[in-house]
Design a protein around this motif. Structure first.
Motif, PDB file in Angstrom:
ATOM      1  N   ASN A  89       0.814  -1.216   0.000  1.00 40.44           N
ATOM      2  CA  ASN A  89       0.000   0.000   0.000  1.00 40.44           C
ATOM      3  C   ASN A  89       0.844   1.262   0.000  1.00 40.44           C
ATOM      4  OD1 ASN A  89      -1.168  -2.333   1.563  1.00 40.44           O
ATOM      5  ND2 ASN A  89      -3.051  -1.184   1.158  1.00 40.44           N
ATOM      6  N   ALA A  92       2.306   2.055  -3.264  1.00 34.08           N
ATOM      7  CA  ALA A  92       1.281   2.508  -4.194  1.00 34.08           C
ATOM      8  C   ALA A  92       0.873   3.946  -3.936  1.00 34.08           C
ATOM      9  CB  ALA A  92       0.050   1.598  -4.105  1.00 34.08           C
ATOM     10  N   ASN A  93       0.748   4.311  -2.678  1.00 31.05           N
ATOM     11  CA  ASN A  93       0.073   5.558  -2.324  1.00 31.05           C
ATOM     12  C   ASN A  93       0.983   6.743  -2.049  1.00 31.05           C
ATOM     13  OD1 ASN A  93      -2.390   4.159  -2.458  1.00 31.05           O
ATOM     14  ND2 ASN A  93      -2.252   3.548  -0.308  1.00 31.05           N
ATOM     15  N   ILE A 118      -5.611  -4.440  -0.013  1.00 35.79           N
ATOM     16  CA  ILE A 118      -5.237  -3.398  -0.966  1.00 35.79           C
ATOM     17  C   ILE A 118      -6.352  -3.276  -2.003  1.00 35.79           C
ATOM     18  CG2 ILE A 118      -3.876  -4.982  -2.397  1.00 35.79           C
ATOM     19  CD1 ILE A 118      -1.971  -2.595  -2.941  1.00 35.79           C
ATOM     20  N   ASP A 121      -7.914   0.603  -6.820  1.00 37.35           N
ATOM     21  CA  ASP A 121      -7.250   1.833  -7.245  1.00 37.35           C
ATOM     22  C   ASP A 121      -5.815   1.878  -6.735  1.00 37.35           C
ATOM     23  OD1 ASP A 121      -8.152   2.074  -4.612  1.00 37.35           O
ATOM     24  OD2 ASP A 121      -8.383   4.247  -4.754  1.00 37.35           O
ATOM     25  N   GLU A 122      -5.551   1.263  -5.578  1.00 24.90           N
ATOM     26  CA  GLU A 122      -4.177   1.187  -5.084  1.00 24.90           C
ATOM     27  C   GLU A 122      -3.338   0.270  -5.973  1.00 24.90           C
ATOM     28  OE1 GLU A 122      -4.062   1.631  -0.393  1.00 24.90           O
ATOM     29  OE2 GLU A 122      -5.459   0.048  -1.020  1.00 24.90           O
ATOM     30  N   ARG A 125      -2.419   2.191  -9.048  1.00 21.53           N
ATOM     31  CA  ARG A 125      -1.341   3.151  -8.806  1.00 21.53           C
ATOM     32  C   ARG A 125       0.009   2.451  -8.689  1.00 21.53           C
ATOM     33  NH1 ARG A 125      -5.367   5.785  -5.782  1.00 21.53           N
ATOM     34  NH2 ARG A 125      -4.746   4.823  -3.804  1.00 21.53           N
TER      35      ARG A 125
END
Length: 346
Positions: A89, A92-93, A118, A121-122, A125
């Motif tokens: 996560n 990704a974020n 997760i 959308d994560e 990304r």
């Protein structure tokens, strides 16, 4: 035609290990899918050269991941290196972390589809930060219908994501889950899954296990795969064998004989082998790099890696430090991306 399945009782490694310590296995009931460019072809992503180091630019948005059949150009003793969705996560974020894992972003071989904790959308990304779209996924399997997750919903979230689906892994630590089922049945479920427009159907089916399943002398936390059973037939008829070996198992301490037994079966049957190197929640947040290197180098010393094999790195709950990939001296750091960096450079 299915392979002839010699019994796993033949030529067992006989060294008896100490009584097992309970290892909590926290895996998701995640799905998995399979894909390849053509039947029987081994597929890998070839990283494209990136000018100015920007892998999130417009050129990437329209570029399809490149593929080659049987990876004859790969170093024979260097497995491919995959990052699990689960626990990623922060990568990704948090865009501020991106410069700290640039080498891995540009050279990662693929992703492991295990999406516990997760969101879609994560995942999108995370994937768009890298120069690979190769995907091998996992689905929990307990004797019910085979569940096939295509991750088509991630592709709909971001059009830059166009997965190269390679394989689905049906995991169970209970061999009886295969009773009444077969690889042929799994293939039918995979072929009939709901794929998105233009998606290739997955072709390869892997079986997934714990190393204890490959002992034949007695039950070691998880039941052994019995000779002549449906589970044994599945092991020999699949396209790959996946074994999870957490940091406190695959570092020379315990259960490694089961791991090597599984790997030798993969070698004898021409299958790909997947090592899920995992860090369990609540464990120390240092020392994993050294333990990983110890096990990786033991496999290398045995001459057991083959082109197309895979090492997956997963930190459950994302508890292990994620970055940087290198320390101040330029060596691999004791982090998730540092482990990936080290493995990619072997």
């Amino acid at each position: 035609m299915p392979r002839e399945a010699p019994s796993m009782l033949e030529n067992p490694r006989s060294r008896r290990l100490p009584a097992d310590t309970t290892t909590v296995r926290l895996r998701s009931t995640l799905t998995a899918l399979i894909g390849a460019a053509s039947v029987g072809a081994m597929s890998v992503v070839v990283s494209a050269a990136i000018g100015n180091g920007d892998i999130d630019g417009a050129a990437v948005a329209t570029r399809q991941a490149e593929r080659v059949d049987a990876p004859q150009n790969l170093t024979p003793d260097r497995p491919r290196v995959f990052l699990a969705f689960s626990g990623s996560n922060a990568l990704a974020n948090v865009s501020a972390l991106d410069p700290q894992w640039r080498y891995v972003r540009e050279n990662l071989d693929g992703f492991w589809g295990n999406n516990a904790g997760i969101a879609g959308d994560e995942i999108a990304r995370l994937v768009t930060k890298t120069d690979t779209r190769q995907l091998i996924s996992e689905s929990a399997f307990n004797g019910s219908s085979f569940f096939v997750e295509t991750y088509d919903y991630v592709e709909r979230i971001d059009q830059r994501v166009d997965f190269e689906r390679e394989a689905i892994t049906f995991y169970t630590s209970r061999p009886s889950g295969w009773d009444g089922d077969s690889i042929a049945g799994a293939r039918r479920s995979v072929a009939g899954a709901a794929y998105g427009p233009g998606d290739d159907a997955y072709i390869n089916v892997f079986t997934g296990w714990q190393p204890q399943n490959f002992y034949t002398d007695r039950v070691r936390q998880y039941p052994p795969i019995a000779p002549g059973s449906s589970a044994e037939r599945a092991v020999y008829e699949g396209d790959g064998i996946f074994v999870e070996c957490p940091h406190d198992v695959c570092n020379g301490a315990e259960y490694e004989d089961g791991f090597f037994r599984a790997m030798r079966i993969a070698r004898d049957t021409g299958q790909r082998f997947v090592w899920l190197a995992s860090r369990l929640p609540g464990q120390p947040r240092s020392g994993w790099l050294r333990e990983f290197q110890t096990m990786y180098n033991r496999v290398t010393a045995e001459g057991l890696w083959r082109p197309g094999d895979i090492v997956v790195v997963i930190s459950y709950n994302g508890e292990y430090p994620a970055v940087p990939e290198t320390d101040s001296s330029g060596r691999a750091a004791d982090t998730i991306t540092g482990i990936l960096y080290w493995a990619l450079r072997q």
